[in-house]
Scaffold this motif. Structure first.
Motif, short mmCIF file in Angstrom:
data_model
loop_
_atom_site.label_atom_id
_atom_site.label_comp_id
_atom_site.label_asym_id
_atom_site.label_seq_id
_atom_site.Cartn_x
_atom_site.Cartn_y
_atom_site.Cartn_z
N ASN A 17 10.71 8.51 67.59
CA ASN A 17 10.56 9.78 66.88
C ASN A 17 11.88 10.36 66.40
N TYR A 20 12.49 10.81 62.54
CA TYR A 20 11.70 11.90 61.98
C TYR A 20 12.31 13.25 62.33
N TYR A 23 15.27 13.89 60.21
CA TYR A 23 14.81 14.14 58.85
C TYR A 23 14.33 15.59 58.73
N GLU A 24 13.50 16.01 59.68
CA GLU A 24 12.97 17.38 59.67
C GLU A 24 14.10 18.39 59.81
N ARG A 53 4.24 19.97 58.86
CA ARG A 53 4.83 18.92 59.70
C ARG A 53 4.25 17.54 59.32
N ASN A 54 2.95 17.46 59.12
CA ASN A 54 2.34 16.19 58.72
C ASN A 54 2.83 15.75 57.35
N TRP A 55 2.99 16.71 56.43
CA TRP A 55 3.45 16.37 55.10
C TRP A 55 4.90 15.87 55.13
N LYS A 57 6.31 14.30 57.62
CA LYS A 57 6.24 12.93 58.15
C LYS A 57 5.86 11.95 57.06
N GLU A 58 4.92 12.34 56.23
CA GLU A 58 4.48 11.48 55.14
C GLU A 58 5.61 11.26 54.13
N LEU A 60 8.78 11.22 54.79
CA LEU A 60 9.72 10.28 55.41
C LEU A 60 9.22 8.85 55.24
N GLU A 61 7.92 8.64 55.44
CA GLU A 61 7.34 7.30 55.28
C GLU A 61 7.48 6.78 53.86
#
Length: 94
Positions: A17, A20, A23-24, A53-55, A57-58, A60-61
């Protein structure tokens, strides 16, 4: 086998983690929003915070730069709905 952990401030973070979290943090540094305050929003289950938060993560992917993500967050005004006041650094703009 025990999982390796990295201690980040007062919480243990699993190694997978860590990218991420960095990145955040970069995104919130650009917005000059306290990551701790955002974390409180997530813990209190505010819908916008969980979606954001989910967005992130997306993003970053999909290898989207933190600068572009910060610009989109400012334009969406989602932080204002969560009670956060972004003060974007120079170069992000509205």
């Amino acid at each position: 086998m025990l999982k390796k952990e990295i201690y980040d401030k007062n919480r243990a973070v699993l190694i997978q983690n860590t990218p991420y979290i960095n990145y955040e943090k970069n995104i919130f540094n650009l917005l000059q929003v306290s990551p701790d305050h955002f974390e409180q929003c997530v813990k209190s289950n505010k819908t916008y915070a969980l979606l954001l938060r989910n967005w992130i993560k997306e993003c970053l992917e999909h290898n989207i730069t933190p600068n572009k993500v910060a610009k989109k967050i400012v334009r969406s005004k989602v932080l204002k709905y969560m009670g956060l006041k972004p003060r974007p650094r120079i170069g992000i703009g509205y």
